[in-house]
Design a protein around this motif. Structure first.
Motif, PDB file in Angstrom:
ATOM      1  N   ALA A 192       0.871  -1.252   0.027  1.00 18.40           N
ATOM      2  CA  ALA A 192      -0.041   0.051   0.109  1.00 18.40           C
ATOM      3  C   ALA A 192       0.670   1.338  -0.111  1.00 18.40           C
ATOM      4  CB  ALA A 192      -0.958   0.020   1.194  1.00 18.40           C
ATOM      5  N   ASN A 199      -1.066   4.862  -0.997  1.00 20.05           N
ATOM      6  CA  ASN A 199      -2.146   5.838  -0.936  1.00 20.05           C
ATOM      7  C   ASN A 199      -3.391   5.275   0.088  1.00 20.05           C
ATOM      8  OD1 ASN A 199      -0.702   7.777  -2.347  1.00 20.05           O
ATOM      9  ND2 ASN A 199      -2.059   7.248  -4.154  1.00 20.05           N
ATOM     10  N   TYR A 237       3.157   6.193   4.769  1.00 20.87           N
ATOM     11  CA  TYR A 237       1.959   5.906   4.218  1.00 20.87           C
ATOM     12  C   TYR A 237       1.429   7.702   3.518  1.00 20.87           C
ATOM     13  CZ  TYR A 237       1.787   1.192   5.516  1.00 20.87           C
ATOM     14  OH  TYR A 237       2.169  -0.195   5.944  1.00 20.87           O
ATOM     15  N   ASP A 291      -5.082   2.763  -2.828  1.00 15.64           N
ATOM     16  CA  ASP A 291      -4.858   1.322  -2.639  1.00 15.64           C
ATOM     17  C   ASP A 291      -5.794   0.939  -1.412  1.00 15.64           C
ATOM     18  OD1 ASP A 291      -2.576   1.078  -3.993  1.00 15.64           O
ATOM     19  OD2 ASP A 291      -1.400   2.389  -2.624  1.00 15.64           O
ATOM     20  N   ALA A 345     -10.485   0.993  -5.722  1.00 14.39           N
ATOM     21  CA  ALA A 345      -9.456   0.749  -4.649  1.00 14.39           C
ATOM     22  C   ALA A 345      -9.340  -0.881  -4.405  1.00 14.39           C
ATOM     23  CB  ALA A 345     -10.332   1.369  -3.418  1.00 14.39           C
ATOM     24  N   ASN A 346      -8.234  -1.182  -3.890  1.00 15.58           N
ATOM     25  CA  ASN A 346      -7.904  -2.653  -3.460  1.00 15.58           C
ATOM     26  C   ASN A 346      -8.388  -3.153  -2.647  1.00 15.58           C
ATOM     27  OD1 ASN A 346      -5.905  -2.514  -5.948  1.00 15.58           O
ATOM     28  ND2 ASN A 346      -4.405  -1.694  -4.860  1.00 15.58           N
TER      29      ASN A 346
END
Length: 148
Positions: free
Chosen positions: A18, A20, A46, A77, A100-101
């Motif tokens: 990650a 963002n 981050y 992310d 988004a992930n």
């Protein structure tokens, strides 16, 4: 089938990959949990992207705050959510729309519909976990400063 959070090893992989992190419900008030958690994550390297319609256009933690996820002009992310459970399905839909992930619902927040939306959209869902705590446990030396 009931919801299960990813394992610690899976969470570690998520956090390693990650960059963002959009923080939905990030307050500009320094005494709020959302601010303290986001600040800690920022200090660990981050990129924090604030999302709060009441503070849109302002700076929080040195970053421009957006009214919604769809207003963010770059990839996200992790969508880290500091909103009450009843708002999380809508946040999950927005997170899916921006591709988004991960949808991460903070400690004390559970919404099975949001988790289902996330998983149906190809996102990982994490619920009722503090991202700061999980990051400290799985990434003790990410920033090169040792454990915080």
């Amino acid at each position: 089938m009931s919801f299960e959070n990813p394992t610690r090893d899976e969470i570690k992989k998520i956090l390693v990959g990650a960059g963002n992190i959009a923080v939905v419900g990030l307050s500009d008030k320094t005494d709020r949990t959302s601010f303290m958690v986001a600040q800690a994550m920022q200090s660990r390297g981050y990129r924090i992207i604030p999302v709060n319609p009441a503070a849109a256009g302002k700076q929080i933690l040195g970053e421009t705050c957006y009214a919604s996820l769809k207003d963010i002009p770059e990839p996200v992310d992790i969508v880290n959510v500091f909103r009450r459970s009843e708002y999380c399905a809508d946040v999950a839909r927005e997170a899916a729309d921006i591709k988004a992930n991960v949808l991460w619902l903070q400690l004390g927040i559970v919404n099975d519909e949001a988790a289902a939306i996330a998983e149906q959209s190809g996102m990982r869902a994490i619920m009722d976990r503090c991202i700061k705590v999980e990051e400290a446990v799985t990434q003790p030396n990410r920033s090169g400063k040792g454990q915080n």
